[in-house]
Motif scaffolding. Sequence first.
Motif, PDB file in Angstrom:
ATOM      1  N   ILE A  18       1.256  -1.782  -0.312  1.00  0.00           N
ATOM      2  CA  ILE A  18      -0.007  -0.056   0.424  1.00  0.00           C
ATOM      3  C   ILE A  18       0.770   1.445  -0.292  1.00  0.00           C
ATOM      4  O   ILE A  18       1.462   1.489   1.158  1.00  0.00           O
ATOM      5  CB  ILE A  18      -1.121  -0.006   1.284  1.00  0.00           C
ATOM      6  N   TYR A  19       0.726   1.489  -0.727  1.00  0.00           N
ATOM      7  CA  TYR A  19       1.894   3.206  -1.335  1.00  0.00           C
ATOM      8  C   TYR A  19       1.111   4.351  -1.076  1.00  0.00           C
ATOM      9  O   TYR A  19       0.001   4.919  -1.964  1.00  0.00           O
ATOM     10  CB  TYR A  19       2.436   3.098  -2.459  1.00  0.00           C
ATOM     11  N   ILE A  20       0.900   4.764   0.293  1.00  0.00           N
ATOM     12  CA  ILE A  20       0.122   6.546   0.211  1.00  0.00           C
ATOM     13  C   ILE A  20       0.946   7.234  -0.294  1.00  0.00           C
ATOM     14  O   ILE A  20       2.283   7.849   0.299  1.00  0.00           O
ATOM     15  CB  ILE A  20      -0.330   5.866   2.137  1.00  0.00           C
ATOM     16  N   ASP A  21       0.551   7.929  -0.514  1.00  0.00           N
ATOM     17  CA  ASP A  21       1.234   9.362  -1.575  1.00  0.00           C
ATOM     18  C   ASP A  21       0.384  10.523  -1.134  1.00  0.00           C
ATOM     19  O   ASP A  21      -0.410  11.033  -1.850  1.00  0.00           O
ATOM     20  CB  ASP A  21       0.503   8.904  -2.886  1.00  0.00           C
ATOM     21  N   LYS A  53      -4.310   7.832  -3.346  1.00  0.00           N
ATOM     22  CA  LYS A  53      -4.517   9.272  -3.416  1.00  0.00           C
ATOM     23  C   LYS A  53      -4.415   9.876  -1.401  1.00  0.00           C
ATOM     24  O   LYS A  53      -5.828  10.022  -1.686  1.00  0.00           O
ATOM     25  CB  LYS A  53      -4.208   9.847  -4.288  1.00  0.00           C
ATOM     26  N   ILE A  54      -3.641  11.027  -0.960  1.00  0.00           N
ATOM     27  CA  ILE A  54      -4.046  11.731  -0.055  1.00  0.00           C
ATOM     28  C   ILE A  54      -4.465  13.172  -1.255  1.00  0.00           C
ATOM     29  O   ILE A  54      -2.959  13.370  -0.842  1.00  0.00           O
ATOM     30  CB  ILE A  54      -3.938  11.558   1.430  1.00  0.00           C
ATOM     31  N   HIS A  59      -7.696  13.782   5.330  1.00  0.00           N
ATOM     32  CA  HIS A  59      -8.377  12.417   5.096  1.00  0.00           C
ATOM     33  C   HIS A  59      -6.674  11.985   4.964  1.00  0.00           C
ATOM     34  O   HIS A  59      -7.218  10.304   4.704  1.00  0.00           O
ATOM     35  CB  HIS A  59      -7.496  13.335   2.608  1.00  0.00           C
ATOM     36  N   LEU A  60      -5.474  11.569   5.091  1.00  0.00           N
ATOM     37  CA  LEU A  60      -4.653  10.883   5.741  1.00  0.00           C
ATOM     38  C   LEU A  60      -5.077   9.849   6.702  1.00  0.00           C
ATOM     39  O   LEU A  60      -4.664   9.116   6.916  1.00  0.00           O
ATOM     40  CB  LEU A  60      -3.107  11.745   5.893  1.00  0.00           C
ATOM     41  N   GLU A  61      -5.546  10.855   7.498  1.00  0.00           N
ATOM     42  CA  GLU A  61      -5.821  10.435   8.963  1.00  0.00           C
ATOM     43  C   GLU A  61      -6.421   9.717   8.906  1.00  0.00           C
ATOM     44  O   GLU A  61      -6.637   8.325   9.750  1.00  0.00           O
ATOM     45  CB  GLU A  61      -6.444  11.085  10.036  1.00  0.00           C
ATOM     46  N   LEU A  87       1.837  17.039   4.137  1.00  0.00           N
ATOM     47  CA  LEU A  87       0.360  17.737   4.485  1.00  0.00           C
ATOM     48  C   LEU A  87       0.631  18.458   5.564  1.00  0.00           C
ATOM     49  O   LEU A  87       0.019  19.776   5.480  1.00  0.00           O
ATOM     50  CB  LEU A  87      -0.476  17.140   4.515  1.00  0.00           C
ATOM     51  N   HIS A  88       1.254  18.146   7.051  1.00  0.00           N
ATOM     52  CA  HIS A  88       1.134  18.782   8.211  1.00  0.00           C
ATOM     53  C   HIS A  88       1.714  20.120   8.420  1.00  0.00           C
ATOM     54  O   HIS A  88       1.417  21.367   8.742  1.00  0.00           O
ATOM     55  CB  HIS A  88       1.484  18.071   9.366  1.00  0.00           C
TER      56      HIS A  88
END
Length: 99
Positions: A18-21, A53-54, A59-61, A87-88
């Motif tokens: 799982i690649y969270i971009d 994609k975030i 959305h990331l949370e 993002l933060h």
Amino acid sequence: MHYVPTASREGGLSGGVIYIDTEGTFRPERLCQIAESRGLNTEQVLQNVVLCKIYNSSHLELVVKSLGKFIEKYNAKLIVVDSIISLHRAEFMQRNARR
């Protein structure tokens, strides 16, 4: 990451990735280059990578809280977060600019 999607008989973990971009920088062509250099089937490698994609920190949370079901669904053995702080940092800078 290139060894995770391959079969265990080939030295891999026989699982998904799982690649969270968070920055929109994932490049499948780069993953193909790495797979080819290792003599791996690029189609098989790409089929075992789930791209998420975030769009913002909320959305990331949400995605992180839901990871358990996706790990099971895709038999994920590796999770890549690229980049967890960007993002933060961007949202923090925007808040400070408004002051």
